[in-house]
Design a protein around this motif. Structure first.
Motif, PDB file in Angstrom:
ATOM      1  N   ASP A 128      -7.954   5.539   7.979  1.00  0.00           N
ATOM      2  CA  ASP A 128      -6.444   5.364   7.523  1.00  0.00           C
ATOM      3  C   ASP A 128      -5.963   5.836   8.588  1.00  0.00           C
ATOM      4  O   ASP A 128      -5.858   7.057   9.275  1.00  0.00           O
ATOM      5  CB  ASP A 128      -6.421   6.558   6.712  1.00  0.00           C
ATOM      6  CG  ASP A 128      -5.143   6.820   5.804  1.00  0.00           C
ATOM      7  OD1 ASP A 128      -4.215   6.568   6.476  1.00  0.00           O
ATOM      8  OD2 ASP A 128      -4.996   7.313   4.726  1.00  0.00           O
ATOM      9  N   ASP A 130      -1.784   5.599  11.073  1.00  0.00           N
ATOM     10  CA  ASP A 130      -0.435   5.513  11.283  1.00  0.00           C
ATOM     11  C   ASP A 130      -0.347   4.000  12.011  1.00  0.00           C
ATOM     12  O   ASP A 130      -1.058   3.933  13.086  1.00  0.00           O
ATOM     13  CB  ASP A 130       0.090   6.677  11.919  1.00  0.00           C
ATOM     14  CG  ASP A 130       1.657   6.455  11.880  1.00  0.00           C
ATOM     15  OD1 ASP A 130       2.135   5.682  12.593  1.00  0.00           O
ATOM     16  OD2 ASP A 130       2.325   7.342  11.294  1.00  0.00           O
ATOM     17  N   PRO A 131       0.579   3.173  11.376  1.00  0.00           N
ATOM     18  CA  PRO A 131       0.920   1.997  11.998  1.00  0.00           C
ATOM     19  C   PRO A 131       1.159   2.087  13.442  1.00  0.00           C
ATOM     20  O   PRO A 131       1.089   1.159  14.118  1.00  0.00           O
ATOM     21  CB  PRO A 131       2.040   1.344  11.051  1.00  0.00           C
ATOM     22  CG  PRO A 131       1.693   1.955   9.941  1.00  0.00           C
ATOM     23  CD  PRO A 131       1.358   3.294  10.212  1.00  0.00           C
ATOM     24  N   ARG A 137      -5.607   2.283  16.645  1.00  0.00           N
ATOM     25  CA  ARG A 137      -5.810   0.788  16.191  1.00  0.00           C
ATOM     26  C   ARG A 137      -6.760   0.003  17.099  1.00  0.00           C
ATOM     27  O   ARG A 137      -7.488  -0.746  16.582  1.00  0.00           O
ATOM     28  CB  ARG A 137      -4.403   0.143  15.980  1.00  0.00           C
ATOM     29  CG  ARG A 137      -3.623   0.828  14.815  1.00  0.00           C
ATOM     30  CD  ARG A 137      -2.189   0.119  14.622  1.00  0.00           C
ATOM     31  NE  ARG A 137      -2.510  -1.198  14.141  1.00  0.00           N
ATOM     32  CZ  ARG A 137      -1.745  -1.994  13.634  1.00  0.00           C
ATOM     33  NH1 ARG A 137      -0.328  -1.678  13.376  1.00  0.00           N
ATOM     34  NH2 ARG A 137      -1.748  -3.121  12.954  1.00  0.00           N
ATOM     35  N   LEU A 147      -8.270  -4.979   9.796  1.00  0.00           N
ATOM     36  CA  LEU A 147      -7.185  -4.578   9.128  1.00  0.00           C
ATOM     37  C   LEU A 147      -7.080  -5.123   7.492  1.00  0.00           C
ATOM     38  O   LEU A 147      -7.240  -6.266   7.342  1.00  0.00           O
ATOM     39  CB  LEU A 147      -5.643  -5.193   9.698  1.00  0.00           C
ATOM     40  CG  LEU A 147      -4.569  -4.489   9.252  1.00  0.00           C
ATOM     41  CD1 LEU A 147      -4.316  -3.127   9.005  1.00  0.00           C
ATOM     42  CD2 LEU A 147      -3.156  -5.274   9.866  1.00  0.00           C
ATOM     43  N   GLY A 149      -5.182  -3.384   4.668  1.00  0.00           N
ATOM     44  CA  GLY A 149      -3.884  -3.143   3.983  1.00  0.00           C
ATOM     45  C   GLY A 149      -3.042  -2.322   4.686  1.00  0.00           C
ATOM     46  O   GLY A 149      -3.227  -1.440   5.592  1.00  0.00           O
ATOM     47  N   HIS A 150      -1.604  -2.366   4.168  1.00  0.00           N
ATOM     48  CA  HIS A 150      -0.508  -1.526   4.603  1.00  0.00           C
ATOM     49  C   HIS A 150       0.044  -0.624   3.373  1.00  0.00           C
ATOM     50  O   HIS A 150       0.603  -1.516   2.463  1.00  0.00           O
ATOM     51  CB  HIS A 150       0.483  -2.275   5.425  1.00  0.00           C
ATOM     52  CG  HIS A 150       1.485  -1.732   5.920  1.00  0.00           C
ATOM     53  ND1 HIS A 150       1.945  -2.003   7.342  1.00  0.00           N
ATOM     54  CD2 HIS A 150       2.368  -0.623   5.509  1.00  0.00           C
ATOM     55  CE1 HIS A 150       3.006  -1.154   7.696  1.00  0.00           C
ATOM     56  NE2 HIS A 150       3.168  -0.379   6.456  1.00  0.00           N
ATOM     57  N   ARG A 152       2.972   1.660   2.227  1.00  0.00           N
ATOM     58  CA  ARG A 152       4.272   2.092   2.445  1.00  0.00           C
ATOM     59  C   ARG A 152       4.647   3.351   1.850  1.00  0.00           C
ATOM     60  O   ARG A 152       4.215   3.739   0.851  1.00  0.00           O
ATOM     61  CB  ARG A 152       5.285   1.115   2.179  1.00  0.00           C
ATOM     62  CG  ARG A 152       5.210  -0.190   2.713  1.00  0.00           C
ATOM     63  CD  ARG A 152       6.160  -1.138   2.121  1.00  0.00           C
ATOM     64  NE  ARG A 152       5.999  -1.570   0.621  1.00  0.00           N
ATOM     65  CZ  ARG A 152       6.886  -1.747  -0.060  1.00  0.00           C
ATOM     66  NH1 ARG A 152       8.174  -1.721   0.383  1.00  0.00           N
ATOM     67  NH2 ARG A 152       6.482  -1.622  -1.483  1.00  0.00           N
ATOM     68  N   ASP A 163       4.360   5.582   6.765  1.00  0.00           N
ATOM     69  CA  ASP A 163       3.338   4.374   6.141  1.00  0.00           C
ATOM     70  C   ASP A 163       2.019   4.651   6.706  1.00  0.00           C
ATOM     71  O   ASP A 163       1.599   5.386   7.615  1.00  0.00           O
ATOM     72  CB  ASP A 163       3.707   2.877   6.653  1.00  0.00           C
ATOM     73  CG  ASP A 163       5.109   2.558   6.123  1.00  0.00           C
ATOM     74  OD1 ASP A 163       5.536   3.380   5.431  1.00  0.00           O
ATOM     75  OD2 ASP A 163       5.480   1.539   6.506  1.00  0.00           O
ATOM     76  N   THR A 164       0.813   4.023   6.012  1.00  0.00           N
ATOM     77  CA  THR A 164      -0.427   4.046   6.530  1.00  0.00           C
ATOM     78  C   THR A 164      -1.197   2.712   6.438  1.00  0.00           C
ATOM     79  O   THR A 164      -0.665   1.956   5.836  1.00  0.00           O
ATOM     80  CB  THR A 164      -1.333   5.118   5.882  1.00  0.00           C
ATOM     81  OG1 THR A 164      -2.275   5.180   6.584  1.00  0.00           O
ATOM     82  CG2 THR A 164      -1.704   4.669   4.778  1.00  0.00           C
ATOM     83  N   ILE A 165      -1.970   2.531   7.378  1.00  0.00           N
ATOM     84  CA  ILE A 165      -2.907   1.040   7.321  1.00  0.00           C
ATOM     85  C   ILE A 165      -4.379   1.733   7.396  1.00  0.00           C
ATOM     86  O   ILE A 165      -4.699   2.419   7.629  1.00  0.00           O
ATOM     87  CB  ILE A 165      -2.295   0.248   8.619  1.00  0.00           C
ATOM     88  CG1 ILE A 165      -2.794   0.838  10.101  1.00  0.00           C
ATOM     89  CG2 ILE A 165      -1.145  -0.414   8.685  1.00  0.00           C
ATOM     90  CD1 ILE A 165      -2.403  -0.035  11.174  1.00  0.00           C
ATOM     91  N   TYR A 167      -8.032   0.399   7.795  1.00  0.00           N
ATOM     92  CA  TYR A 167      -8.954  -0.658   8.512  1.00  0.00           C
ATOM     93  C   TYR A 167     -10.521  -0.356   7.746  1.00  0.00           C
ATOM     94  O   TYR A 167     -10.661   0.682   7.756  1.00  0.00           O
ATOM     95  CB  TYR A 167      -9.113  -0.179  10.067  1.00  0.00           C
ATOM     96  CG  TYR A 167      -8.133  -0.669  10.832  1.00  0.00           C
ATOM     97  CD1 TYR A 167      -8.442  -2.110  11.459  1.00  0.00           C
ATOM     98  CD2 TYR A 167      -6.952  -0.114  11.113  1.00  0.00           C
ATOM     99  CE1 TYR A 167      -7.151  -2.312  12.274  1.00  0.00           C
ATOM    100  CE2 TYR A 167      -5.980  -0.712  12.052  1.00  0.00           C
ATOM    101  CZ  TYR A 167      -6.186  -1.797  12.649  1.00  0.00           C
ATOM    102  OH  TYR A 167      -5.099  -2.545  13.338  1.00  0.00           O
TER     103      TYR A 167
END
Length: 178
Positions: A128, A130-131, A137, A147, A149-150, A152, A163-165, A167
């Motif tokens: 998890d 931060d974008p 990343r 990747l 999902g994103h 918001r 937000d979080t992304i 992986y």
């Protein structure tokens, strides 16, 4: 307290992190630019870091390995694994800034992933992030994470709502990486 297995690589030793690592880890956890992407604000003193590191490893919950450059060397970071459900684990990591760019984070995280997939038979590991955390990343992508999902406005942190992304990496993907 259940002891974590000691993990080794060509240049690293990973062993269970303990409260006595507070002095070595305080410069990391008090580094404001480094802590920007962490879930908590920079630490104000060693006592705060010691309290942060005071927990018992739990094979059915959270485990953290201190990253060091040898048996007697101080911790320079750690890799944490949190079991989220059977076969699925979240991974996180932090490394002292003066070791960035040396491949140490890659080597340490890869060794823990080997343990999860090869020794424990886990099916999935996710992170998890931060974008805006480009370094993290990049590390995940170099390790073969995809990747997925994103989300918001997912987290409220010391730098605001973020937000979080997500992986993810599957055992079969790890086994076939080149």
């Amino acid at each position: 307290m259940t002891a974590l297995p000691v993990l080794e690589t060509a240049r690293l030793r990973l062993r269970g992190i303990v409260p006595d690592d507070a002095e070595a880890m305080f410069p990391v956890l008090s580094d404001a630019p480094l802590m920007r992407w962490w879930s908590s604000a920079p630490h104000g003193d060693v006592a705060e870091t010691r309290a942060y590191l005071t927990y018992a490893p739990d094979p059915d919950g959270m485990r953290s390995w201190a990253i060091s450059l040898g048996e007697a060397a101080p911790a320079i970071g750690w890799v944490t694994v949190i079991r989220r459900r059977p076969g699925v684990n979240e991974i996180g990591y932090i490394l002292a800034r003066d070791h960035w760019g040396s491949g140490i984070a890659h080597e340490a995280v890869a060794r823990v992933i080997d343990l999860l997939f090869h020794d424990e038979g886990q099916r999935r590991v996710f992170a998890d992030v931060d974008p805006d955390n480009a370094a993290s990343r990049g590390l995940l992508e170099r390790l073969g994470f995809k990747l997925e999902g994103h989300l918001r406005a997912e987290w409220e942190t010391h730098i605001g709502v973020r937000d979080t992304i997500i992986y993810g990496l599957l055992r079969d993907e790890w086994a076939t990486r080149g």
